[in-house]
Enzyme design. Structure first.
Site, mmCIF file in Angstrom:
data_model
loop_
_atom_site.group_PDB
_atom_site.id
_atom_site.type_symbol
_atom_site.label_atom_id
_atom_site.label_comp_id
_atom_site.label_asym_id
_atom_site.label_seq_id
_atom_site.Cartn_x
_atom_site.Cartn_y
_atom_site.Cartn_z
ATOM 1 C CD GLU A 273 9.416 9.223 9.538
ATOM 2 O OE1 GLU A 273 8.232 9.895 9.811
ATOM 3 O OE2 GLU A 273 10.478 9.962 9.367
ATOM 4 N N PRO A 274 7.371 3.871 11.138
ATOM 5 C CG PRO A 274 7.289 1.486 10.976
ATOM 6 C CD PRO A 274 8.011 2.668 10.650
ATOM 7 N N GLY A 275 5.143 3.930 13.788
ATOM 8 C CA GLY A 275 4.691 3.730 15.438
ATOM 9 C C GLY A 275 3.789 2.809 15.738
ATOM 10 N NE ARG A 276 -1.933 4.536 14.189
ATOM 11 C CZ ARG A 276 -2.811 5.454 14.956
ATOM 12 N NH1 ARG A 276 -3.609 5.226 15.950
ATOM 13 N NH2 ARG A 276 -2.439 6.855 14.841
ATOM 14 C CB CYS A 342 -15.004 15.159 36.679
ATOM 15 S SG CYS A 342 -14.519 14.346 38.372
ATOM 16 C CE1 TYR A 372 1.428 8.452 18.193
ATOM 17 C CE2 TYR A 372 0.525 6.658 17.024
ATOM 18 C CZ TYR A 372 1.423 7.720 17.203
ATOM 19 O OH TYR A 372 2.363 7.592 16.220
HETATM 20 N N1 LLP Z 1 6.242 10.312 11.329
HETATM 21 C C1 LLP Z 1 5.900 11.327 11.630
HETATM 22 C C2 LLP Z 1 6.377 12.475 11.074
HETATM 23 C C3 LLP Z 1 4.424 11.460 12.456
HETATM 24 O O1 LLP Z 1 4.169 12.895 12.735
HETATM 25 C C4 LLP Z 1 4.083 10.268 12.957
HETATM 26 C C5 LLP Z 1 2.912 10.302 13.973
HETATM 27 C C6 LLP Z 1 4.682 9.101 12.671
HETATM 28 C C7 LLP Z 1 5.914 9.177 11.695
HETATM 29 C C8 LLP Z 1 4.208 7.919 13.025
HETATM 30 O O2 LLP Z 1 2.653 7.661 12.513
HETATM 31 P P1 LLP Z 1 2.157 6.133 13.179
HETATM 32 O O3 LLP Z 1 2.936 5.234 12.367
HETATM 33 O O4 LLP Z 1 2.542 5.795 14.452
HETATM 34 O O5 LLP Z 1 0.825 6.282 12.702
HETATM 35 N N2 LLP Z 1 -2.308 10.363 18.647
HETATM 36 C C9 LLP Z 1 -2.745 10.050 17.298
HETATM 37 C C10 LLP Z 1 -1.720 9.783 16.384
HETATM 38 C C11 LLP Z 1 -0.813 11.038 16.228
HETATM 39 C C12 LLP Z 1 0.206 10.569 15.195
HETATM 40 C C13 LLP Z 1 1.276 11.669 15.373
HETATM 41 N N3 LLP Z 1 2.367 11.484 14.309
HETATM 42 C C14 LLP Z 1 -3.704 8.669 17.622
HETATM 43 O O6 LLP Z 1 -3.767 8.267 18.774
HETATM 44 O O7 LLP Z 1 -4.059 8.129 16.601
#
Ligand code: LLP
Length: 433
Positions: A273-276, A342, A372
């Site tokens: 489940e990648p996002g970043r 501010c 993010y």
């Molecule tokens: N799966 C689950 C269950 C998650 O909680 C998350 C992210 C992902 C997948 C995706 O993770 P990724 O591949 O994007 O790292 N706002 C923070 C990151 C919060 C991540 C929350 N969960 C930042 O800017 O670093």
């Protein structure tokens, strides 16, 4: 060293260009701060991750807008949502429910009912209590909801403490010691259909081994519970380059996980489940310098954005690579780039080398802001959230319009009523007009 900038970014004699367009022209046309996505790069990252893993769900929370959601669907990814709101946006963007999953550690009954009603592909159940609630809601609807059970893998990872999720004290998932019991119960519960197990170690994880340990934890639960899951989901969290980090290549992660699964004898499909890793480096932000100031021990350059369009530096001490849009080849100086909010913590980049003599009107670009930033953006100080555009082959498309004061005031019911008629109420109980 890996490059944090979008693949089409070029520094030409006239400055930064992305998607075949001069960043300065984009800033002129769409205003600043501006979030720019290199669409070809974004889609290429989606395609390559889809080719590496059997099942991929894009973590919608990392960048939530219709253009990115549709690109993910077109490039063959499913969607992972963190809330009913994200589900609603995905469905509105045209996602088939059969490609949408919902997770979250505190889902409301409304969110669970939405998942059942919409016939989502899966709900990732976070604990035994939610299992019972979801099963009851599904039975009442005459449905059998596919679920994955989230397990706390008890894996410690090297990342910022706020984005580590798989340690034993985590609020996410069923504790490892109870997981096999809850999984067996789930398999025997009417109203739900256990199709897999899920875990997520944390985010911005650079090292392959953490993901392997997550998979091993899930395999241990499979064996202890004696279940035959179709899916083993090891979460997302694959790290990216913001400045000088060297993350493991996704290909290496895929082969390491594939090898462990192969020898385990468990016939499940691996899901990630990648996002970043998909969106971060495909995006960059543009800011304009508003003013500068010499403080006691530092040179401050203030820009027209900051913590309301990128909270990451303030929230996680995050660092992003940064450059002047027109770099030149003259001397550099060390400056601290601050935002316009501010709050003293509103720092865009602390102590960075930029061309000497940056002045009001100059443009700065910040790398790897595709993940993010926009989803965490706020209306703080009423600057409004930035516009988001996609660029590709010399064409720019507005993806999300800039938030203006009318957008922000729209929710204020009192502001919407004609106070002029009654006047302002004073402390003495009278009115002032
Ligand atoms: N799966 C689950 C269950 C998650 O909680 C998350 C992210 C992902 C997948 C995706 O993770 P990724 O591949 O994007 O790292 N706002 C923070 C990151 C919060 C991540 C929350 N969960 C930042 O800017 O670093």
């Amino acid at each position: 060293m890996s490059d944090p900038w979008p693949r089409s970014a070029r520094w030409t004699s006239t400055g930064l260009a992305v998607g075949g367009l001069a960043a300065a022209d984009l800033a002129e046309r769409f205003g600043t701060p501006l979030l720019v996505f290199d669409e070809a790069d974004l889609r290429e990252r989606m395609r390559s991750v889809a080719a590496l893993f059997p099942r991929v769900a894009y973590a919608v929370k990392s960048m939530t807008c219709a253009a990115v959601i549709r690109a993910a669907l077109e490039e063959g990814l499913d969607l992972l949502c963190a809330s009913g709101g994200e589900v609603a946006t995905c469905l509105r963007a045209g996602a088939p429910p059969s490609r949408v999953m919902l997770h979250g550690n505190a889902k409301t009954d409304d969110e669970l009912a939405l998942a059942v009603r919409a016939r989502l592909a899966a709900v990732i159940v976070d604990d035994a209590e939610e299992l019972d609630r979801l099963a009851a809601i599904a039975r009442a609807a005459g449905a059998s909801q596919p679920i994955l059970l989230r397990v706390t893998p008890e894996v410690d990872v090297q990342t910022h403490e706020a984005i580590a999720t798989g340690h034993a004290a985590s609020k996410f998932g069923v504790p490892l010691a109870a997981a096999a019991d809850v999984a067996r119960r789930a398999a025997a519960t009417a109203g739900v259909r256990l199709i897999g197990l899920h875990a997520h170690a944390g985010s911005q994880v650079l090292d392959v081994d953490a993901h392997v340990r997550v998979l091993r934890a899930l395999l241990a639960v499979v064996n202890e519970a004696g279940i035959r899951p179709a899916i083993l989901d090891v979460g997302g969290g694959f790290g990216v380059t913001y400045t000088d980090e060297t993350p493991s290549a996704l290909g290496a992660v895929a082969s390491a996980l594939g090898a462990v699964l192969d020898v385990s004898g468990v016939h499940a499909q691996l899901q990630v489940e990648p996002g970043r890793a998909i969106v971060a480096n495909a995006g960059l932000s543009l800011y304009r310098v508003v003013t500068r100031k010499h403080a006691r021990d530092r040179e401050l350059v203030a820009v027209d954005g900051g913590m309301s369009d990128n909270l990451r530096p303030a929230l996680y001490d995050a660092r992003h690579d940064m450059a002047a849009v027109t770099p030149g080849d003259g001397p550099t100086e060390r400056v601290t780039v601050v935002g316009r909010h501010c709050e003293s913590g509103d720092v865009v980049a602390d102590d960075v080398a930029l061309p000497a003599g940056l002045a009001r009107g100059d443009l700065l670009a910040v790398a790897a802001t595709g993940a993010y930033t926009y989803p965490l953006a706020s209306a703080y100080n009423r600057f409004g959230r930035p516009a988001v555009i996609g660029v590709r082959d010399g064409e720019a498309t507005l993806w999300v319009r800039r938030e203006d004061v009318d957008d922000m005031d729209r929710l204020d019911v009192i502001l919407g009523s004609p106070w002029e008629a009654g006047g302002l109420r004073t402390a003495e109980g009278g009115t002032r007009t």
